[in-house]
Design a protein around this motif. Sequence first.
Motif, PDB file in Angstrom:
ATOM      1  N   LEU A 187       0.839  -1.213   0.000  1.00  0.00           N
ATOM      2  CA  LEU A 187       0.000   0.000   0.000  1.00  0.00           C
ATOM      3  C   LEU A 187       0.867   1.254   0.000  1.00  0.00           C
ATOM      4  O   LEU A 187       0.572   2.226  -0.698  1.00  0.00           O
ATOM      5  N   ASP A 191       1.233   3.909  -3.064  1.00  0.00           N
ATOM      6  CA  ASP A 191       0.649   5.183  -2.640  1.00  0.00           C
ATOM      7  C   ASP A 191      -0.884   5.123  -2.665  1.00  0.00           C
ATOM      8  O   ASP A 191      -1.552   6.015  -3.181  1.00  0.00           O
ATOM      9  N   VAL A 192      -1.411   4.043  -2.097  1.00  0.00           N
ATOM     10  CA  VAL A 192      -2.862   3.896  -1.947  1.00  0.00           C
ATOM     11  C   VAL A 192      -3.161   3.652  -0.475  1.00  0.00           C
ATOM     12  O   VAL A 192      -2.284   3.279   0.308  1.00  0.00           O
ATOM     13  N   LYS A 193      -4.415   3.829  -0.095  1.00  0.00           N
ATOM     14  CA  LYS A 193      -4.758   3.806   1.328  1.00  0.00           C
ATOM     15  C   LYS A 193      -5.485   2.552   1.780  1.00  0.00           C
ATOM     16  O   LYS A 193      -5.658   2.341   2.982  1.00  0.00           O
ATOM     17  N   GLU A 197      -8.359   0.214  -2.978  1.00  0.00           N
ATOM     18  CA  GLU A 197      -7.627   1.100  -3.887  1.00  0.00           C
ATOM     19  C   GLU A 197      -6.497   0.334  -4.574  1.00  0.00           C
ATOM     20  O   GLU A 197      -6.205   0.567  -5.748  1.00  0.00           O
ATOM     21  N   ALA A 198      -5.851  -0.574  -3.844  1.00  0.00           N
ATOM     22  CA  ALA A 198      -4.772  -1.378  -4.428  1.00  0.00           C
ATOM     23  C   ALA A 198      -5.308  -2.269  -5.539  1.00  0.00           C
ATOM     24  O   ALA A 198      -4.680  -2.432  -6.588  1.00  0.00           O
ATOM     25  N   TRP A 201      -6.014  -0.135  -8.562  1.00  0.00           N
ATOM     26  CA  TRP A 201      -4.738   0.257  -9.176  1.00  0.00           C
ATOM     27  C   TRP A 201      -4.166  -0.915  -9.986  1.00  0.00           C
ATOM     28  O   TRP A 201      -3.717  -0.747 -11.126  1.00  0.00           O
TER      29      TRP A 201
END
Length: 211
Positions: A187, A191-193, A197-198, A201
């Motif tokens: 993560l 640069d994901v939270k 989000e991962a 991405w």
Amino acid sequence: MHMRVLLADDHTLVRAGLRKLLESLPDIEVVGEAEDGFQVETMIAELHPNILLLDLVMPGPTPAQLEKRVRENYPETLTLVLTAHDRDAYLASMMDAGASGFLSKTETGERLISAIRRAMSGTEAFTEEQFARANRWRQEAGKKIEKLTSREKEIVRLVTKGYDNKQIAEKLDITAKTAAFHVTNILKKLDVKSRHEAIAWAHKYLPDNLE
């Protein structure tokens, strides 16, 4: 100039259509057909074609692995990618591996023939728009992917399949704590939270068979 072409696609009808198109031309000979990456390696060694017309999604080695081996061992064979998966990640990967062109299966036969002849004349068959797409992908995603270890890439793909930390641990024979540690690092590097989000991405930037 007589051009010898090896077709590599796991769909029989696609290969048949390509053979019919190319063999209608007096200066092109289709010397073989491969339906997976292992056959590609064997047939290039045996046939030494001028052009490898390569589909991206086939069983066997990844297309980038194949192209790197071709460039190292059979530099006289030039690779043109012909794919239904016209994604920036594939495009940049194949450019970096040494391919001479990248075409969508929606292209016209005339465009394909032109690309083959351009490659044979020593001219890359990439467009300015493709160079721009590849550079943008490298800036947005390539640098982040380079930060991931091989194990982290494995875990990213498992996360995208819906595996939780316990399932990842069982799959990779590691502890759940270690799996959680890897996910936390992933993560940060992407640069994901969150895992969600991962996943989003990875679906956008990391196709399954990209190295």
